[in-house]
Design a protein around this motif. Structure first.
Motif, mmCIF file in Angstrom:
data_model
loop_
_atom_site.group_PDB
_atom_site.id
_atom_site.type_symbol
_atom_site.label_atom_id
_atom_site.label_comp_id
_atom_site.label_asym_id
_atom_site.label_seq_id
_atom_site.Cartn_x
_atom_site.Cartn_y
_atom_site.Cartn_z
ATOM 1 N N VAL A 186 12.720 1.326 -1.842
ATOM 2 C CA VAL A 186 12.749 0.733 -0.498
ATOM 3 C C VAL A 186 11.386 0.124 -0.168
ATOM 4 O O VAL A 186 11.313 -0.983 0.376
ATOM 5 C CB VAL A 186 13.137 1.806 0.552
ATOM 6 C CG1 VAL A 186 13.069 1.242 1.955
ATOM 7 C CG2 VAL A 186 14.516 2.358 0.245
ATOM 8 N N ALA A 187 10.318 0.832 -0.533
ATOM 9 C CA ALA A 187 8.979 0.296 -0.293
ATOM 10 C C ALA A 187 8.726 -0.939 -1.143
ATOM 11 O O ALA A 187 8.066 -1.881 -0.704
ATOM 12 C CB ALA A 187 7.933 1.366 -0.570
ATOM 13 N N ALA A 188 9.241 -0.959 -2.367
ATOM 14 C CA ALA A 188 9.081 -2.135 -3.231
ATOM 15 C C ALA A 188 9.846 -3.328 -2.647
ATOM 16 O O ALA A 188 9.350 -4.455 -2.679
ATOM 17 C CB ALA A 188 9.586 -1.820 -4.644
ATOM 18 N N TRP A 189 11.025 -3.074 -2.111
ATOM 19 C CA TRP A 189 11.796 -4.146 -1.502
ATOM 20 C C TRP A 189 11.094 -4.667 -0.261
ATOM 21 O O TRP A 189 11.075 -5.874 -0.012
ATOM 22 C CB TRP A 189 13.196 -3.642 -1.168
ATOM 23 C CG TRP A 189 14.062 -4.693 -0.581
ATOM 24 C CD1 TRP A 189 14.658 -5.739 -1.224
ATOM 25 C CD2 TRP A 189 14.420 -4.825 0.793
ATOM 26 N NE1 TRP A 189 15.367 -6.501 -0.337
ATOM 27 C CE2 TRP A 189 15.240 -5.964 0.911
ATOM 28 C CE3 TRP A 189 14.118 -4.079 1.937
ATOM 29 C CZ2 TRP A 189 15.759 -6.380 2.130
ATOM 30 C CZ3 TRP A 189 14.641 -4.493 3.154
ATOM 31 C CH2 TRP A 189 15.448 -5.633 3.230
ATOM 32 N N ALA A 190 10.500 -3.787 0.527
ATOM 33 C CA ALA A 190 9.805 -4.205 1.740
ATOM 34 C C ALA A 190 8.518 -4.946 1.412
ATOM 35 O O ALA A 190 8.073 -5.783 2.198
ATOM 36 C CB ALA A 190 9.507 -2.987 2.601
ATOM 37 N N GLN A 191 7.936 -4.649 0.258
ATOM 38 C CA GLN A 191 6.678 -5.285 -0.135
ATOM 39 C C GLN A 191 6.885 -6.745 -0.553
ATOM 40 O O GLN A 191 6.008 -7.571 -0.389
ATOM 41 C CB GLN A 191 6.041 -4.496 -1.281
ATOM 42 C CG GLN A 191 4.704 -4.991 -1.733
ATOM 43 C CD GLN A 191 4.096 -4.066 -2.753
ATOM 44 O OE1 GLN A 191 4.302 -2.875 -2.724
ATOM 45 N NE2 GLN A 191 3.344 -4.642 -3.658
ATOM 46 N N CYS A 192 8.054 -7.038 -1.081
ATOM 47 C CA CYS A 192 8.326 -8.415 -1.569
ATOM 48 C C CYS A 192 8.465 -9.398 -0.474
ATOM 49 O O CYS A 192 8.539 -9.590 0.497
ATOM 50 C CB CYS A 192 9.580 -8.438 -2.401
ATOM 51 S SG CYS A 192 9.396 -7.531 -3.929
ATOM 52 N N MET A 216 0.828 -1.186 0.000
ATOM 53 C CA MET A 216 0.000 0.000 0.000
ATOM 54 C C MET A 216 0.878 1.257 0.000
ATOM 55 O O MET A 216 0.548 2.230 -0.657
ATOM 56 C CB MET A 216 -0.906 -0.052 1.222
ATOM 57 C CG MET A 216 -1.869 1.063 1.295
ATOM 58 S SD MET A 216 -3.310 0.748 0.316
ATOM 59 C CE MET A 216 -4.406 1.920 1.001
ATOM 60 N N LEU A 217 1.979 1.215 0.722
ATOM 61 C CA LEU A 217 2.867 2.370 0.771
ATOM 62 C C LEU A 217 3.496 2.631 -0.595
ATOM 63 O O LEU A 217 3.604 3.781 -1.027
ATOM 64 C CB LEU A 217 3.960 2.166 1.824
ATOM 65 C CG LEU A 217 5.009 3.267 1.917
ATOM 66 C CD1 LEU A 217 4.364 4.579 2.346
ATOM 67 C CD2 LEU A 217 6.110 2.873 2.851
ATOM 68 N N LEU A 218 3.867 1.575 -1.291
ATOM 69 C CA LEU A 218 4.455 1.737 -2.621
ATOM 70 C C LEU A 218 3.457 2.381 -3.579
ATOM 71 O O LEU A 218 3.813 3.287 -4.338
ATOM 72 C CB LEU A 218 4.916 0.381 -3.158
ATOM 73 C CG LEU A 218 5.502 0.380 -4.559
ATOM 74 C CD1 LEU A 218 6.736 1.269 -4.632
ATOM 75 C CD2 LEU A 218 5.816 -1.033 -4.998
ATOM 76 N N ALA A 219 2.219 1.952 -3.533
ATOM 77 C CA ALA A 219 1.190 2.546 -4.393
ATOM 78 C C ALA A 219 0.995 4.022 -4.063
ATOM 79 O O ALA A 219 0.841 4.853 -4.969
ATOM 80 C CB ALA A 219 -0.123 1.782 -4.242
ATOM 81 N N LEU A 220 1.027 4.373 -2.791
ATOM 82 C CA LEU A 220 0.879 5.769 -2.391
ATOM 83 C C LEU A 220 2.037 6.619 -2.899
ATOM 84 O O LEU A 220 1.833 7.715 -3.437
ATOM 85 C CB LEU A 220 0.775 5.870 -0.866
ATOM 86 C CG LEU A 220 0.662 7.274 -0.279
ATOM 87 C CD1 LEU A 220 -0.658 7.907 -0.668
ATOM 88 C CD2 LEU A 220 0.815 7.230 1.214
#
Length: 108
Positions: free
Chosen positions: A102-108, A1-5
């Motif tokens: 960083v958000a994409a890495w945390a999302q995986c 959700m953070l990455l999308a934001l």
């Protein structure tokens, strides 16, 4: 959700900068035709990437709902910042682009 934001806010800011009035207000000069086109394409690409990020996390049913919520939140933030703190709006867009890997890495 953070990455999308983060991607939505950066995309809306790029679309905002593609308009000559806002580009002049934030950066001090009118954009060239090629820069305007690049900002439009980049903005739409970032919005499409934010849709992909939202759907990847929650599937199509809840991902679309989350994406629309993120769209509204990021657009509202940009609209409220532009008249009063335009430099902050630009700085947040840069920060969101830097924080999105960083958000994409945390999302995986």
């Amino acid at each position: 959700m953070l990455l999308a934001l983060l991607l939505c806010y950066a995309g809306f800011t790029a679309l905002c900068l593609s308009m000559p009035r806002h580009h002049d207000e934030l950066l001090g000069h009118k954009p060239s035709a090629s820069r305007r086109q690049a900002l439009k394409i980049g903005g739409w690409l970032l919005l499409c990437l934010s849709l992909w990020a939202a759907v990847t996390v929650n599937g199509w049913s809840f991902g679309l709902v989350d994406w629309f919520a993120v769209l509204m939140l990021s657009a509202l933030t940009l609209v409220l910042l532009m008249p009063y703190r335009p430099r902050l709006a630009l700085a947040l867009a840069g920060l969101s682009l830097l924080a999105s890997p960083v958000a994409a890495w945390a999302q995986c």
